[in-house]
Design an enzyme around this catalytic site. Sequence first.
Site, PDB file in Angstrom:
ATOM      1  N   HIS A  41       0.851  -1.196   0.000  1.00 55.94           N
ATOM      2  CA  HIS A  41       0.000   0.000   0.000  1.00 55.94           C
ATOM      3  C   HIS A  41       0.881   1.238   0.000  1.00 55.94           C
ATOM      4  O   HIS A  41       1.523   1.563   1.011  1.00 55.94           O
ATOM      5  CB  HIS A  41      -0.916   0.015   1.231  1.00 55.94           C
ATOM      6  CG  HIS A  41      -1.986   1.056   1.181  1.00 55.94           C
ATOM      7  ND1 HIS A  41      -3.313   0.758   0.985  1.00 55.94           N
ATOM      8  CD2 HIS A  41      -1.935   2.404   1.296  1.00 55.94           C
ATOM      9  CE1 HIS A  41      -4.039   1.872   0.990  1.00 55.94           C
ATOM     10  NE2 HIS A  41      -3.204   2.897   1.180  1.00 55.94           N
ATOM     11  N   HIS A  43       1.508   5.279  -2.408  1.00 61.54           N
ATOM     12  CA  HIS A  43       1.004   6.225  -3.403  1.00 61.54           C
ATOM     13  C   HIS A  43       2.178   6.952  -4.052  1.00 61.54           C
ATOM     14  O   HIS A  43       3.262   7.047  -3.470  1.00 61.54           O
ATOM     15  CB  HIS A  43       0.094   7.270  -2.738  1.00 61.54           C
ATOM     16  CG  HIS A  43      -0.939   6.704  -1.820  1.00 61.54           C
ATOM     17  ND1 HIS A  43      -2.114   6.157  -2.279  1.00 61.54           N
ATOM     18  CD2 HIS A  43      -0.971   6.589  -0.473  1.00 61.54           C
ATOM     19  CE1 HIS A  43      -2.828   5.735  -1.248  1.00 61.54           C
ATOM     20  NE2 HIS A  43      -2.154   5.987  -0.136  1.00 61.54           N
ATOM     21  N   SER A  87      -6.860   9.481  -3.678  1.00 62.82           N
ATOM     22  CA  SER A  87      -8.209  10.044  -3.799  1.00 62.82           C
ATOM     23  C   SER A  87      -8.180  11.426  -4.438  1.00 62.82           C
ATOM     24  O   SER A  87      -9.146  11.817  -5.107  1.00 62.82           O
ATOM     25  CB  SER A  87      -8.867  10.126  -2.420  1.00 62.82           C
ATOM     26  OG  SER A  87      -8.118  10.958  -1.549  1.00 62.82           O
ATOM     27  N   ARG A 134     -10.571   0.466  -5.287  1.00 62.63           N
ATOM     28  CA  ARG A 134     -10.741   0.967  -3.936  1.00 62.63           C
ATOM     29  C   ARG A 134     -12.055   1.739  -3.822  1.00 62.63           C
ATOM     30  O   ARG A 134     -12.370   2.577  -4.667  1.00 62.63           O
ATOM     31  CB  ARG A 134      -9.590   1.889  -3.545  1.00 62.63           C
ATOM     32  CG  ARG A 134      -9.548   2.183  -2.039  1.00 62.63           C
ATOM     33  CD  ARG A 134      -8.497   3.201  -1.701  1.00 62.63           C
ATOM     34  NE  ARG A 134      -8.160   3.167  -0.275  1.00 62.63           N
ATOM     35  CZ  ARG A 134      -7.660   4.189   0.391  1.00 62.63           C
ATOM     36  NH1 ARG A 134      -7.430   5.351  -0.228  1.00 62.63           N
ATOM     37  NH2 ARG A 134      -7.375   4.086   1.677  1.00 62.63           N
ATOM     38  N   HIS A 190      -6.004   0.082   6.533  1.00 60.98           N
ATOM     39  CA  HIS A 190      -5.841   0.969   7.692  1.00 60.98           C
ATOM     40  C   HIS A 190      -6.662   0.518   8.902  1.00 60.98           C
ATOM     41  O   HIS A 190      -7.245   1.344   9.620  1.00 60.98           O
ATOM     42  CB  HIS A 190      -6.193   2.405   7.321  1.00 60.98           C
ATOM     43  CG  HIS A 190      -5.440   2.931   6.121  1.00 60.98           C
ATOM     44  ND1 HIS A 190      -4.145   2.571   5.831  1.00 60.98           N
ATOM     45  CD2 HIS A 190      -5.801   3.795   5.130  1.00 60.98           C
ATOM     46  CE1 HIS A 190      -3.734   3.192   4.731  1.00 60.98           C
ATOM     47  NE2 HIS A 190      -4.721   3.927   4.281  1.00 60.98           N
ATOM     48  N   ASP A 257       2.197   2.797   3.321  1.00 59.17           N
ATOM     49  CA  ASP A 257       1.348   3.972   3.069  1.00 59.17           C
ATOM     50  C   ASP A 257       2.205   5.185   2.690  1.00 59.17           C
ATOM     51  O   ASP A 257       1.779   6.325   2.860  1.00 59.17           O
ATOM     52  CB  ASP A 257       0.448   4.292   4.265  1.00 59.17           C
ATOM     53  CG  ASP A 257      -0.664   5.286   3.912  1.00 59.17           C
ATOM     54  OD1 ASP A 257      -1.156   5.254   2.765  1.00 59.17           O
ATOM     55  OD2 ASP A 257      -1.025   6.108   4.778  1.00 59.17           O
TER      56      ASP A 257
END
Length: 302
Positions: A41, A43, A87, A134, A190, A257
Site C-alpha cells: 500500500h 502512493h 483520492s 478501492r 488501515h 502507506d
Amino acid sequence: MVSEALPAASDALLSEPNIPAPIRPTTPPKRRLPAGSCDSHAHVFDALARRPVLPGSHFRPHACPLDDYVHMLRTIGCDRAVLVQPSVYGTDNRYVAEAIRLSPLPMRGVAVVDERVTDRELEALHEQGFRGIRINTASATPGLKLAHAPRLAERIRHLGWHLQFFVDLKTQGDAIEVLRRLPVDVVIDHFGKVDAAQGCGAGPFKALLELMAYGHCWAKLTGPYFVSTTGPGFGDVAPLVQALVGVAPERLVWGTDWPHPSAHGQMPDDGHLVDLLGAWVFDDAARRRVLVDNPRRLYGFA
C-alpha cells in the site's frame, strides 16, 4: 490593484503542499526483509504544477514520484509494491499506470473508478497492471459508495480482482453484512479506522475480527496513525496486529502507506515501520506470509 492581486495569491496558495513531506533519507531497517517482500500500500504524486489535485481535495501533496519511491523500497528491502490510486486524483488513474509501466521493480495497482466504468475500461486497467478497485466510505471524498459494491464485484469477478475498502468501522459497522456477502476478495485497509486505544475488546475491532473469519476477507497492516495517537512507536496497535495474525495470517498484507499523506504530526520513518512490523509479528513463518506469500497470491505476482 489589491482586488487584481488576490486571485493570483490564492492560486499560488493552491499550488503549494499543505501536508508534511515524507522523511528523507529513509533509515535502513535493523533486520533485512525476506526476498520477495512487498509493500502492499503506497502512493505516488506528481508536482502540483504538473498535475493539480481535484478541487476541494482534503490535502495537497508534495511531489513524491516513482524514483523517490523506488529508492525508499530499495532502502527498506522490498522487491515488489502495490500503488493505490490517490483520492485527490479521482478516477484519473494514468499517473499510477505510468508508474507501474516504468517501474524497475514489479508493481501492481489498485484503481479508483466510478459506477459508469465500462468493461473495456476495466480490461484496459487490467492490462496496465491493476488488480483491484478501492471504495472510500470513510471520508467525504466523492465517488463509489458501499451500495455500488455488489454490482461492481460481479463485474470484476472474471478478472480475479478484489475490492479494497477504506471504511470506518466505528461508524459503519453495518458494512460488515454487505462485505461478507461479496463474491470477490475484500480487503480492509488501515485497520478499518478502529480506535486502538480501546483495545481488542471494543466493538469496531471485534467486527473486523468477525469479518476476517470469512475466507474471502483480507486486511492491510497499514497506517497505524489512522487508529493510534501514540506514534512513532504505536504501542497500542501491536495487540490489534497480533489478534489479526491469530485469526487469519494467510490473509494479511503489510504496507508503508508512503508518503503518508494522512500522518500529519505522526510522520513515520519507513525503515522504522519495517522494524515495527518485526515487533508486531514475531513468528518468521507468519512474517514471510504477510510480506511475501500473501501479496503474491492477492495481487498475482509471478
